[in-house]
Write a protein that holds these residues in place. Structure first.
Motif, mmCIF file in Angstrom:
data_model
loop_
_atom_site.group_PDB
_atom_site.id
_atom_site.type_symbol
_atom_site.label_atom_id
_atom_site.label_comp_id
_atom_site.label_asym_id
_atom_site.label_seq_id
_atom_site.Cartn_x
_atom_site.Cartn_y
_atom_site.Cartn_z
ATOM 1 N N ASP A 100 -0.888 -28.665 50.175
ATOM 2 C CA ASP A 100 0.485 -28.385 49.731
ATOM 3 C C ASP A 100 0.657 -26.912 49.379
ATOM 4 O OD1 ASP A 100 1.193 -31.017 50.088
ATOM 5 O OD2 ASP A 100 1.130 -31.544 47.943
ATOM 6 N N MET A 101 -0.404 -26.307 48.848
ATOM 7 C CA MET A 101 -0.319 -24.917 48.413
ATOM 8 C C MET A 101 -0.455 -23.932 49.567
ATOM 9 S SD MET A 101 -2.334 -24.937 44.737
ATOM 10 C CE MET A 101 -2.035 -23.176 44.479
ATOM 11 N N GLY A 102 -0.952 -24.405 50.731
ATOM 12 C CA GLY A 102 -0.992 -23.496 51.870
ATOM 13 C C GLY A 102 -2.226 -23.547 52.744
ATOM 14 N N ILE A 103 -3.234 -24.321 52.367
ATOM 15 C CA ILE A 103 -4.419 -24.443 53.212
ATOM 16 C C ILE A 103 -4.075 -25.304 54.426
ATOM 17 C CG2 ILE A 103 -6.788 -25.295 53.364
ATOM 18 C CD1 ILE A 103 -6.494 -22.795 51.646
ATOM 19 N N LYS A 104 -4.338 -24.788 55.609
ATOM 20 C CA LYS A 104 -4.019 -25.498 56.855
ATOM 21 C C LYS A 104 -5.248 -26.164 57.468
ATOM 22 C CE LYS A 104 0.250 -24.079 56.834
ATOM 23 N NZ LYS A 104 1.321 -25.053 56.498
ATOM 24 N N SER A 105 -6.411 -25.626 57.222
ATOM 25 C CA SER A 105 -7.627 -26.131 57.842
ATOM 26 C C SER A 105 -7.996 -27.512 57.307
ATOM 27 C CB SER A 105 -8.790 -25.165 57.584
ATOM 28 O OG SER A 105 -8.535 -23.910 58.154
ATOM 29 N N LEU A 123 -5.845 -15.695 55.756
ATOM 30 C CA LEU A 123 -4.400 -15.778 55.584
ATOM 31 C C LEU A 123 -4.004 -17.027 54.805
ATOM 32 C CD1 LEU A 123 -1.553 -14.705 56.104
ATOM 33 C CD2 LEU A 123 -1.557 -15.969 58.271
ATOM 34 N N GLU A 124 -4.549 -18.184 55.173
ATOM 35 C CA GLU A 124 -4.147 -19.410 54.501
ATOM 36 C C GLU A 124 -4.635 -19.436 53.052
ATOM 37 O OE1 GLU A 124 -5.893 -23.022 56.237
ATOM 38 O OE2 GLU A 124 -7.517 -21.803 57.060
ATOM 39 N N LEU A 125 -5.809 -18.877 52.807
ATOM 40 C CA LEU A 125 -6.329 -18.844 51.441
ATOM 41 C C LEU A 125 -5.482 -17.923 50.563
ATOM 42 C CD1 LEU A 125 -8.570 -19.881 49.595
ATOM 43 C CD2 LEU A 125 -10.007 -17.985 50.371
ATOM 44 N N THR A 126 -5.101 -16.770 51.107
ATOM 45 C CA THR A 126 -4.248 -15.842 50.366
ATOM 46 C C THR A 126 -2.874 -16.449 50.132
ATOM 47 O OG1 THR A 126 -5.423 -14.007 51.420
ATOM 48 C CG2 THR A 126 -3.347 -13.486 50.331
ATOM 49 N N SER A 127 -2.345 -17.107 51.152
ATOM 50 C CA SER A 127 -1.056 -17.780 51.028
ATOM 51 C C SER A 127 -1.094 -18.837 49.935
ATOM 52 C CB SER A 127 -0.685 -18.426 52.370
ATOM 53 O OG SER A 127 0.407 -19.311 52.228
ATOM 54 N N ALA A 128 -2.183 -19.592 49.882
ATOM 55 C CA ALA A 128 -2.300 -20.659 48.885
ATOM 56 C C ALA A 128 -2.364 -20.095 47.469
ATOM 57 C CB ALA A 128 -3.529 -21.510 49.185
ATOM 58 N N TYR A 129 -3.079 -18.985 47.283
ATOM 59 C CA TYR A 129 -3.111 -18.357 45.954
ATOM 60 C C TYR A 129 -1.740 -17.764 45.600
ATOM 61 C CZ TYR A 129 -7.878 -18.880 44.256
ATOM 62 O OH TYR A 129 -9.036 -19.403 43.735
ATOM 63 N N GLU A 140 5.849 -20.630 53.549
ATOM 64 C CA GLU A 140 5.001 -20.322 54.700
ATOM 65 C C GLU A 140 4.897 -18.806 54.890
ATOM 66 O OE1 GLU A 140 3.246 -22.451 56.870
ATOM 67 O OE2 GLU A 140 3.661 -23.768 55.170
ATOM 68 N N PRO A 141 3.696 -18.302 55.103
ATOM 69 C CA PRO A 141 3.556 -16.856 55.342
ATOM 70 C C PRO A 141 4.196 -16.477 56.671
ATOM 71 C CG PRO A 141 1.470 -17.982 55.728
ATOM 72 C CD PRO A 141 2.401 -18.994 55.132
ATOM 73 N N HIS A 142 4.903 -15.376 56.682
ATOM 74 C CA HIS A 142 5.551 -14.910 57.901
ATOM 75 C C HIS A 142 5.708 -13.392 57.843
ATOM 76 C CE1 HIS A 142 8.660 -15.893 54.933
ATOM 77 N NE2 HIS A 142 9.396 -14.927 55.467
ATOM 78 N N GLY A 143 5.701 -12.767 59.018
ATOM 79 C CA GLY A 143 5.770 -11.312 59.075
ATOM 80 C C GLY A 143 7.131 -10.777 59.471
ATOM 81 N N ILE A 144 7.973 -11.619 60.036
ATOM 82 C CA ILE A 144 9.299 -11.185 60.487
ATOM 83 C C ILE A 144 10.348 -12.043 59.809
ATOM 84 C CG2 ILE A 144 10.844 -10.934 62.478
ATOM 85 C CD1 ILE A 144 8.316 -10.641 64.211
ATOM 86 N N THR A 145 11.323 -11.413 59.193
ATOM 87 C CA THR A 145 12.394 -12.165 58.533
ATOM 88 C C THR A 145 13.704 -12.129 59.304
ATOM 89 O OG1 THR A 145 12.930 -10.225 57.188
ATOM 90 C CG2 THR A 145 11.430 -11.853 56.224
ATOM 91 N N ARG A 146 13.943 -11.012 60.040
ATOM 92 C CA ARG A 146 15.172 -10.931 60.833
ATOM 93 C C ARG A 146 14.932 -10.162 62.119
ATOM 94 N NH1 ARG A 146 20.422 -8.906 57.920
ATOM 95 N NH2 ARG A 146 19.175 -7.001 57.628
ATOM 96 N N ILE A 147 15.658 -10.500 63.164
ATOM 97 C CA ILE A 147 15.650 -9.730 64.411
ATOM 98 C C ILE A 147 17.088 -9.312 64.698
ATOM 99 C CG2 ILE A 147 15.175 -9.757 66.886
ATOM 100 C CD1 ILE A 147 13.032 -11.849 66.360
#
Length: 269
Positions: A100-105, A123-129, A140-147
């Motif tokens: 739930d916190m962000g671990i995908k594996s 990435l998933e570990l950092t996202s979860a923290y 969810e971690p993402h690098g692009i917010t708008r195009i």
């Protein structure tokens, strides 16, 4: 995000593609599950020789400290108490919270799960923290917010909504305990002067993986150090904590933190 030294020489992204054992950084999810289940940071456990179903966890120091409360056990990263906590709170709730916190594996219900035996990526570990830093909300971690197109019109916009992963009170308690890891425990090398830092160190067998995942209120950053061929390193998790400190010292200078968190825009021709 830095996935390697030189993309032109090697396109393997260690932040998103390298599956590595997180070591004691995984204890954050075990302890969070315990706190969310109603345990107090001052509940006491015995740090003493322990065997369960033939599995005998060992402490990094190979010493035993006797009775310890949960907060101090996390601060000193005591393996035996982490395993005892996992047994008490259960595999299923711990795995669910981590996901739930962000671990995908995939996470397997084994006793060594408490000590970070199941591989994850940075990435998933950092996202979860990051879910600790946002008072229990995960996004969810993402690098692009708008195009935007040439005319400046928005042609795509991210619609990532935060979800409650951990109740706010438990997240606050975890941040308090993780701050103590930095102030008085294994993460001391990550200290940033007067800024409150919370985080957790991690080391896998033979120091093959060195981790520090830490955060300030504005930003979470994860560091992994290791060899692609899984050879042992000559460092310790303190090396990762120090690397975290060196990066964050620059990141928090002046307006840097605010700029980092600003909206990322990509113009499309």
């Amino acid at each position: 995000m830095v996935g390697g030294k030189d993309f032109s020489k090697n396109q393997f992204n260690r932040a998103t593609q390298a599956q590595r054992q997180p070591g004691s950084t995984f204890k954050g999810f075990v302890y969070a599950t315990a706190i969310a289940s109603g345990k107090s940071p001052y509940d006491s456990y015995q740090d003493a020789p322990f065997v369960v179903d033939g599995y005998e966890p060992k402490n990094y120091s190979e010493r035993f400290r006797g009775a310890m409360n949960i907060r101090d056990a996390l601060t000193r990263s005591i393996n035996i108490i982490a395993v005892k906590l996992l047994i008490d709170v259960g595999f299923t709730p711990t795995i669910k919270l981590a996901h739930d916190m962000g671990i995908k594996s995939e996470l397997k219900p084994t006793y060594s799960l408490a000590l970070g035996s199941n591989e994850v990526n940075l990435l998933e570990l950092t996202s979860a923290y990051g879910s600790f830093a946002t008072q229990g909300l995960h996004i969810e971690p993402h690098g692009i917010t708008r195009i935007l197109n040439r005319q400046g019109k928005v042609i795509w916009s991210a619609n990532f909504k935060s979800k409650r992963a951990l109740d706010a009170d438990s997240a606050a308690i975890m941040t308090w305990m993780l701050r103590n890891v930095v102030e008085a425990g294994t993460g001391a090398a990550a200290q940033l002067g007067n800024r409150p830092v919370a985080g957790k160190t991690g080391t896998s067998d033979e120091a093959r993986d060195l981790w520090f995942i830490g955060y300030i209120p504005q930003m979470v950053t994860g560091v992994w150090l290791g060899n692609d061929d899984n050879r042992p390193t000559y460092g310790s998790s303190g090396s990762a904590a120090y690397t975290w400190h060196e990066f964050m010292e620059k990141a928090v200078e002046g307006d840097a933190c605010r700029k980092i968190s600003q909206t990322t825009q990509v113009r499309r021709s």
